[in-house]
Write a protein that holds these residues in place. Structure first.
Motif, short mmCIF file in Angstrom:
data_model
loop_
_atom_site.label_atom_id
_atom_site.label_comp_id
_atom_site.label_asym_id
_atom_site.label_seq_id
_atom_site.Cartn_x
_atom_site.Cartn_y
_atom_site.Cartn_z
N LEU A 10 0.81 -1.11 -0.15
CA LEU A 10 0.10 0.00 0.00
C LEU A 10 0.87 1.11 0.09
O LEU A 10 0.62 2.32 -0.75
N LEU A 11 2.06 1.09 0.75
CA LEU A 11 2.80 2.38 0.75
C LEU A 11 3.42 2.77 -0.46
O LEU A 11 3.61 3.60 -1.02
N GLY A 296 -17.29 2.81 -15.88
CA GLY A 296 -17.44 3.16 -14.52
C GLY A 296 -16.09 2.79 -13.86
O GLY A 296 -14.91 2.23 -14.68
N ALA A 297 -15.84 3.26 -12.77
CA ALA A 297 -14.67 3.26 -11.77
C ALA A 297 -14.32 1.89 -11.68
O ALA A 297 -15.04 0.83 -11.68
N THR A 298 -12.86 1.68 -11.49
CA THR A 298 -12.26 0.35 -11.12
C THR A 298 -11.70 0.20 -9.99
O THR A 298 -11.07 -0.66 -9.60
N ASP A 299 -12.20 1.25 -8.82
CA ASP A 299 -11.14 1.14 -7.68
C ASP A 299 -11.96 0.19 -6.74
O ASP A 299 -11.09 0.20 -5.68
N ARG A 300 -12.64 -0.65 -6.94
CA ARG A 300 -13.11 -1.58 -6.09
C ARG A 300 -12.58 -3.18 -6.03
O ARG A 300 -12.59 -4.00 -5.33
N TYR A 301 -11.48 -2.86 -6.93
CA TYR A 301 -11.02 -4.19 -7.48
C TYR A 301 -9.34 -4.07 -7.48
O TYR A 301 -8.76 -3.00 -7.90
N ASN A 302 -8.70 -5.03 -7.22
CA ASN A 302 -7.25 -5.15 -7.71
C ASN A 302 -7.26 -5.89 -8.94
O ASN A 302 -8.07 -6.77 -9.30
N TRP A 303 -6.45 -5.16 -9.83
CA TRP A 303 -6.41 -5.66 -11.35
C TRP A 303 -4.92 -6.58 -11.66
O TRP A 303 -4.07 -6.16 -11.54
N LYS A 304 -5.07 -7.46 -12.54
CA LYS A 304 -4.27 -8.21 -13.00
C LYS A 304 -4.13 -8.25 -14.58
O LYS A 304 -5.17 -8.79 -14.97
N SER A 353 -9.87 -9.22 -12.40
CA SER A 353 -10.02 -8.26 -11.21
C SER A 353 -10.58 -8.93 -10.07
O SER A 353 -11.39 -9.81 -10.30
N ASP A 354 -9.90 -8.74 -8.87
CA ASP A 354 -10.31 -9.41 -7.65
C ASP A 354 -10.81 -8.43 -6.71
O ASP A 354 -10.11 -7.23 -6.45
N ILE A 355 -11.77 -8.40 -6.00
CA ILE A 355 -12.17 -7.32 -5.09
C ILE A 355 -11.14 -7.13 -4.00
O ILE A 355 -10.45 -7.89 -3.58
N ARG A 356 -11.16 -5.61 -3.72
CA ARG A 356 -10.15 -4.94 -2.99
C ARG A 356 -10.52 -5.24 -1.66
O ARG A 356 -11.65 -4.86 -1.35
N ARG A 357 -9.91 -5.36 -0.66
CA ARG A 357 -10.03 -5.48 0.71
C ARG A 357 -10.45 -4.17 1.15
O ARG A 357 -10.09 -3.14 0.78
N GLY A 358 -11.59 -4.11 1.96
CA GLY A 358 -12.42 -2.95 2.44
C GLY A 358 -13.27 -2.53 1.44
O GLY A 358 -13.68 -1.36 1.94
N THR A 359 -13.33 -2.76 0.32
CA THR A 359 -14.69 -2.77 -0.41
C THR A 359 -15.52 -3.61 -0.78
O THR A 359 -15.51 -4.70 -0.14
N SER A 360 -16.51 -3.58 -1.33
CA SER A 360 -17.56 -4.46 -1.69
C SER A 360 -18.09 -4.35 -3.06
O SER A 360 -17.90 -3.27 -3.73
N HIS A 361 -18.45 -5.64 -3.69
CA HIS A 361 -19.22 -5.73 -4.88
C HIS A 361 -19.95 -6.90 -4.87
O HIS A 361 -19.30 -7.98 -4.36
N LEU A 362 -20.89 -7.13 -5.52
CA LEU A 362 -21.43 -8.52 -5.87
C LEU A 362 -20.56 -9.43 -6.36
O LEU A 362 -20.78 -10.60 -6.02
N TYR A 363 -19.63 -8.90 -7.28
CA TYR A 363 -19.02 -9.84 -7.87
C TYR A 363 -17.55 -9.97 -7.35
O TYR A 363 -17.00 -8.96 -7.11
#
Length: 455
Positions: A10-11, A296-304, A353-363
């Motif tokens: 994160l840093l 839309g935004a991509t900020d609820r996921y980690n992307w690979k 894309s995998d859900i990012r810790r601390g966020t939420s999404h149905l997928y």
């Protein structure tokens, strides 16, 4: 140790601007139009020639007569093709390695009726010269900032034709050339397990400011597209209007959306038109960010960025868009009439894309397959919180050769839990789309009510 590793990651993200993933060198940009297509795809054929060399795409000098624009005979050099082979449950193992997980699940669930006719690969992708030139300029200048949520110093064409980061590929999909300004009519069809369906008919006015000829970054006012959707039917929903200003900064200048409710005769801000909130008229079969496959935004996921892959995917769906077909001719229980579908072997970018810790999404996880020639997302495997395959998206695109823009022939979302599906962006029974100039003033919130009452 994992906690410390996460903190360090994160840093690093906080200190490292994502613009380092954007601009390429002049030497790299010079590959566009040479060993790469002008939009960044690999020009050469694959090893065995089953994917041919790109030779300029499918271009037609002028539009055919209006009544013929969606009929297959207009595109006779493509629609006279015969399938090379048809994938069925009986021969599935021969092609398993070239199929998405979504297609494999469709065979598993509906193999008695489901099939995939596979045709010769036609690399029809093309765009106007000004889009190619804009893409060349973007390769040298465009930057992705705010951890992938913003574009700076770009306009016209693909912002990142030589991508090195997965979110760049998602931006390429969101800004791909679909015309500059248009009015289109389409239907969103909810299909029940027995094949019964209800069509929600829509009119959509769109201004792709990013794709306007002579567009400049400083003149966009931070908005890449304006979208106004008017519901025409069924009667209980008729007159509802959704207005969206889609921004180039999804973090600090977030999407602006308004809804007009004809019963209340009021226009209200609609901050929930985003992420995993249910899409209107879908009976819960899609989320808001599944319109146009992903938006839309991509900020609820980690992307690979997984890399490139040769795969069998929906492509050149000219037969499906035929306006001599009624929806009754297309829609079936479990899946549409597969004889109307066309699949080809193409090269795609694979992004996960995998859900990012601390966020939420149905997928929890999504796997996107992005066509290298047009930057259209053609398929998505979608997983739930238990890591089970829940839904599958299949986007049947066509290239309109007289405009050199891509558009939908149909967009299917299969729900494997409910055994229902959603057929979106269907136009067979709708009025012909129009490429018209629509000014920004049309998309003012104050204009929404008058649009609804003029329908």
């Amino acid at each position: 140790m994992s906690r410390y590793a996460s903190l360090i990651t994160l840093l690093i993200m906080a200190l490292t601007p994502l613009s380092t993933y954007a601009k390429v060198s002049a030497e790299e940009a010079a590959r566009l139009g040479k060993d790469l297509t002008p939009l960044g795809g690999t020009r050469a054929a694959n090893a065995d020639g089953s994917i041919p060399e790109w030779t300029g795409g499918y271009v037609m000098a002028r539009a055919p007569a209006p009544d013929a624009q969606r009929l297959p005979r207009t595109f006779s050099d493509i629609t006279t093709d015969r399938p090379l082979f048809v994938i069925t449950r009986d021969n599935l193992d021969e092609y398993r390695d070239m199929l998405s997980q979504g297609h494999l699940r469709l065979f598993e669930m509906y193999g008695d009726t489901y099939k995939m006719p596979v045709y010769p690969t036609r690399r029809t992708g093309a765009a106007p010269e000004y889009i190619y030139e804009g893409t060349r300029q973007n390769a040298l200048k465009a930057e992705m900032t705010n951890f992938g949520e913003s574009i700076e110093n770009g306009a016209i064409g693909v912002p990142f034709p030589i991508p090195s980061h997965p979110q760049e590929i998602m931006w390429n999909h969101k800004t791909r050339f679909r015309g500059a300004s248009l009015k289109r009519y389409n239907a969103q069809i909810v299909v029940q397990t027995n094949g019964d369906f209800i069509a929600h008919r829509l009119r959509e006015d769109v201004r792709f400011s990013w794709s306007m000829p002579n567009a400049k970054p400083e003149d966009l006012n931070g908005v890449m597209a304006y979208f106004l959707q008017l519901t025409m039917a069924p009667p209980r929903s008729a007159g509802q209007v959704l207005l969206v200003h889609e921004t180039l900064d999804q973090q600090e200048n977030v999407r602006r959306a308004w809804l007009y409710n004809p019963g209340q005769r009021r226009t209200r801000r609609a901050p929930n038109v985003a992420y995993d909130n249910p899409g209107s008229g879908s009976d819960g079969l899609r989320t808001n960010d599944q319109l146009d496959v992903f938006n839309g935004a991509t900020d609820r996921y980690n992307w690979k960025l997984v890399g490139k892959r040769e795969i069998i995917a929906p492509y050149n769906g000219y037969k499906l868009i035929d306006n001599r077909l009624d929806y009754d001719d297309i829609i079936r229980a479990d899946h549409p009439d597969q004889d109307l579908m066309r699949y080809e072997k193409i090269r795609v970018w694979v992004v996960e894309s995998d859900i990012r810790r601390g966020t939420s999404h149905l997928y929890k996880q999504r796997r996107f397959y992005v066509d290298e020639d047009t930057w259209t997302i053609v398929m998505v495997d979608i997983y739930d919180a238990r890591d089970d395959l829940w839904r599958f998206q299949e986007y049947h695109q066509v290239l309109l050769p007289w405009t050199q823009s891509v558009g939908p022939a149909g967009h299917m979302i299969y729900d494997f839990n409910s055994r229902r599906y959603l057929a979106m962006e269907m136009m067979n029974e709708e009025p012909l789309f129009e490429f018209v100039t629509i000014g920004e003033e049309h998309f003012r919130p104050a204009n929404v009510r008058s649009v609804a009452t003029r329908r």
